[in-house]
Design a protein around this motif. Structure first.
Motif, short mmCIF file in Angstrom:
data_model
loop_
_atom_site.label_atom_id
_atom_site.label_comp_id
_atom_site.label_asym_id
_atom_site.label_seq_id
_atom_site.Cartn_x
_atom_site.Cartn_y
_atom_site.Cartn_z
N ALA A 2 -11.71 -2.40 6.74
CA ALA A 2 -11.72 -1.16 5.95
C ALA A 2 -11.78 0.05 6.88
O ALA A 2 -11.09 1.05 6.66
N ALA A 3 -12.60 -0.07 7.94
CA ALA A 3 -12.74 1.06 8.88
C ALA A 3 -11.42 1.35 9.57
O ALA A 3 -10.99 2.51 9.69
N GLU A 4 -10.73 0.29 10.01
CA GLU A 4 -9.43 0.48 10.68
C GLU A 4 -8.42 1.10 9.73
O GLU A 4 -7.65 1.98 10.10
N ASP A 5 -8.46 0.64 8.48
CA ASP A 5 -7.53 1.14 7.46
C ASP A 5 -7.78 2.63 7.22
O ASP A 5 -6.85 3.44 7.14
N LEU A 6 -9.06 3.02 7.17
CA LEU A 6 -9.40 4.43 6.95
C LEU A 6 -8.89 5.30 8.10
O LEU A 6 -8.39 6.41 7.88
N LEU A 7 -9.01 4.79 9.33
CA LEU A 7 -8.58 5.57 10.48
C LEU A 7 -7.06 5.65 10.57
O LEU A 7 -6.50 6.67 10.96
N ARG A 8 -6.41 4.56 10.19
CA ARG A 8 -4.95 4.51 10.26
C ARG A 8 -4.32 5.41 9.19
O ARG A 8 -3.29 6.02 9.40
N GLY A 9 -4.98 5.46 8.00
CA GLY A 9 -4.40 6.22 6.89
C GLY A 9 -3.16 5.54 6.36
O GLY A 9 -2.84 4.43 6.80
N PRO A 10 -2.42 6.11 5.43
CA PRO A 10 -2.74 7.37 4.78
C PRO A 10 -3.93 7.22 3.82
O PRO A 10 -4.17 6.14 3.31
N ASN A 11 -4.66 8.31 3.66
CA ASN A 11 -5.84 8.28 2.79
C ASN A 11 -5.56 8.99 1.47
O ASN A 11 -6.28 9.90 1.07
N GLN A 12 -4.52 8.52 0.81
CA GLN A 12 -4.12 9.14 -0.47
C GLN A 12 -4.34 8.16 -1.62
O GLN A 12 -4.79 7.05 -1.42
N TYR A 13 -3.99 8.61 -2.83
CA TYR A 13 -4.19 7.75 -4.01
C TYR A 13 -3.56 6.38 -3.84
O TYR A 13 -2.44 6.25 -3.35
N ALA A 14 -4.29 5.38 -4.31
CA ALA A 14 -3.71 4.04 -4.44
C ALA A 14 -2.99 3.98 -5.79
O ALA A 14 -3.22 4.83 -6.66
N PRO A 15 -2.12 2.98 -5.98
CA PRO A 15 -1.53 2.82 -7.32
C PRO A 15 -2.64 2.66 -8.35
O PRO A 15 -3.65 2.00 -8.08
N SER A 16 -2.47 3.24 -9.53
CA SER A 16 -3.54 3.22 -10.53
C SER A 16 -4.01 1.80 -10.90
O SER A 16 -5.22 1.56 -11.00
N PRO A 17 -3.13 0.82 -11.09
CA PRO A 17 -3.63 -0.53 -11.44
C PRO A 17 -4.23 -1.29 -10.26
O PRO A 17 -4.79 -2.37 -10.45
N GLY A 18 -4.11 -0.77 -9.05
CA GLY A 18 -4.66 -1.46 -7.88
C GLY A 18 -3.58 -1.77 -6.87
O GLY A 18 -2.39 -1.84 -7.21
N VAL A 19 -3.98 -1.97 -5.59
CA VAL A 19 -2.97 -2.27 -4.56
C VAL A 19 -2.46 -3.70 -4.81
O VAL A 19 -3.22 -4.58 -5.25
N PRO A 20 -1.18 -3.95 -4.52
CA PRO A 20 -0.61 -5.28 -4.79
C PRO A 20 -1.38 -6.41 -4.10
O PRO A 20 -1.59 -7.46 -4.69
N GLU A 21 -1.82 -6.18 -2.85
CA GLU A 21 -2.52 -7.25 -2.11
C GLU A 21 -3.75 -7.73 -2.88
O GLU A 21 -4.02 -8.93 -2.96
N LEU A 22 -4.52 -6.79 -3.43
CA LEU A 22 -5.75 -7.21 -4.11
C LEU A 22 -5.43 -7.87 -5.45
O LEU A 22 -6.04 -8.87 -5.83
N ARG A 23 -4.46 -7.33 -6.16
CA ARG A 23 -4.12 -7.95 -7.45
C ARG A 23 -3.59 -9.38 -7.24
O ARG A 23 -3.91 -10.29 -8.00
N GLN A 24 -2.82 -9.56 -6.15
CA GLN A 24 -2.35 -10.92 -5.85
C GLN A 24 -3.51 -11.83 -5.45
O GLN A 24 -3.55 -13.01 -5.81
N ALA A 25 -4.47 -11.26 -4.71
CA ALA A 25 -5.63 -12.07 -4.29
C ALA A 25 -6.48 -12.49 -5.50
O ALA A 25 -7.03 -13.59 -5.52
N VAL A 26 -6.58 -11.61 -6.48
CA VAL A 26 -7.33 -11.96 -7.70
C VAL A 26 -6.62 -13.11 -8.42
O VAL A 26 -7.24 -14.10 -8.83
#
Ligand code: PMP
Ligand code: GLN
Length: 389
Positions: A51-75
């Motif tokens: 998470a820390a690397e992701d924050l530093l790399r950016g972009p730090n803008q809105y995610a898709p409203s239903p959630g990022v695809p990686e997490l929805r696939q992981a669920v």
């Protein structure tokens, strides 16, 4: 003007959450905090680093409203792995700001004024507040006796043409109940018969002890299309502060969740979602070790307090133990918890706040064991001294 007057009529009766009150009290008094359910240790370093690397790399803008695809696939992958369920990550999974927002989105997205929602007492404090905020009416069915048994006849009687939903917290906070497959099947039949939606709060799904298996509402006959199951990464990855949760439901019910979610938070922070996608994918060992660690903590606290002559019972699920205080002559759990924090230096949660109008639970309090060994030892030592004096 009285600042209280500014709170909406639907929320004013609920006052300040017991978790805020008790943690503030513990901090003020220097009490060992076994009240609010958060670990006093951190979650996996790998996830925090990602998470820390992701924050530093950016972009730090809105995610898709239903959630990022990686997490929805992981669920979806996790539901396949643990429950053999097939869910469509695009149309059936919505990432929310913790289970808190998932539950709020489900209730606000589903309910209209005049609707009724069946709650099983003792319930998690958010439920009646959000039901009320949606203009609907909670109909409470108390669980019975020391084993918190479901009175099937009482549940059946609570259903009527106004019943829009029934909310089931499994495993249940604060009492640690795990519903049997038979109880869930009965509930599923009632929902089908009355056209009601079953809302499952399953945030403690990986904390089911003694070899039992967690049964999700989504696998109950008749409920795959008629339930909204909400969970969270907070407990499973010991990072309650991240607030990454999710709601899983068939597309028409997902539409209800998303209708509210888009206006509540719109989206959840992307870096935290992407890290949790990796966490959900951890091998079975991670989940097994989590349960083993909590099984040890459960034994440590419950055994030690039982040895002190206190009536503490081991929960079947969750990370909360129930302590019956009636034998100590205590008649009001809230008073007792305030006194315990001051006199023993240990903070707990009163049960009665999880009953409508505090009409039950006055002889019980909740102790959280999601704590380091040394924290639990200190709490036990303090309770031993308090018991002697
Ligand atoms: N439901 C229950 C039963 C809980 O105990 C909690 C607290 N973790 C929540 C929902 C809220 O979960 P989150 O912290 O993910 O919002
Ligand atoms: N779920 C946590 C508990 O039961 C509290 C979460 C909160 O503070 N809202 O202790």
């Amino acid at each position: 003007m009285d600042p209280k007057r500014q709170v909406s009529a639907s929320l004013a009766p609920f006052g300040t959450s017991i978790f805020t009150e008790m943690t503030q009290l513990a901090n003020r008094l220097g009490a060992v905090n076994l009240s609010q359910g958060f670990p006093d240790f951190d979650g996996p370093e790998e996830l925090r680093r990602l998470a820390a690397e992701d924050l530093l790399r950016g972009p730090n803008q809105y995610a898709p409203s239903p959630g990022v695809p990686e997490l929805r696939q992981a669920v979806a992958a996790k539901l396949r792995r643990f429950h053999g369920l097939e869910v469509d990550p695009e149309r059936e999974v919505t990432v929310t700001a913790g289970a808190t927002e998932g539950l709020a989105s489900a209730l606000l997205g589903l309910l209209d004024p005049g609707d009724e929602v069946i709650l099983l007492e003792p319930f998690y404090d958010l439920y009646p507040a959000m039901v009320a905020r949606a203009g609907a009416r909670p109909v409470c069915v108390p669980l019975q006796g020391p084993g918190f048994e479901l009175d099937q006849r009482a549940l059946e009687r609570a259903f009527n043409p106004r019943t829009r939903a029934v909310l089931v917290n499994n495993p249940q906070n604060p009492c640690g109940k795990v519903y049997s497959a038979e109880e869930l099947r009965f509930l599923g039949e009632l929902c089908q018969r009355h056209g009601a939606v079953a809302i499952g709060d399953e945030v403690y799904e990986h904390l089911v002890y003694d070899g039992r298996r967690h049964v999700s509402l989504l696998e109950v006959p008749g409920l795959r299309e008629a339930s909204i199951v909400i969970s969270s990464t907070a407990k499973t990855f010991s990072m309650t502060g991240w607030k990454v949760g999710y709601a899983v439901a068939a597309p028409p019910l997902t539409a209800a969740v998303r209708a509210a979610h888009q206006f509540l938070t719109f989206c959840t922070p992307g870096p935290l979602q992407r890290a949790m996608a990796v966490g959900l994918g951890f091998a079975d060992d991670y989940y097994r070790e989590l349960l083993e660690a909590y099984t040890r903590r459960r034994a440590r606290l419950c055994d030690a307090l039982t040895e002190l002559g206190l009536e503490v019972s081991r929960p079947a699920g969750t990370y909360y133990a129930t302590w019956r205080i009636g034998g100590l002559g205590a008649t009001d759990d809230l008073e007792f918890c305030r006194r315990l924090a001051a006199q023993a230096g240990v903070a707990a949660i009163p049960f009665s706040v999880f009953y409508q109008e505090r009409r039950g639970g006055r002889d019980q309090v909740r102790l959280a064991f999601c704590k380091r060994d040394d924290t639990l030892e200190e709490a036990i030592a303090r309770l031993r001294r308090w018991r002697r004096s």
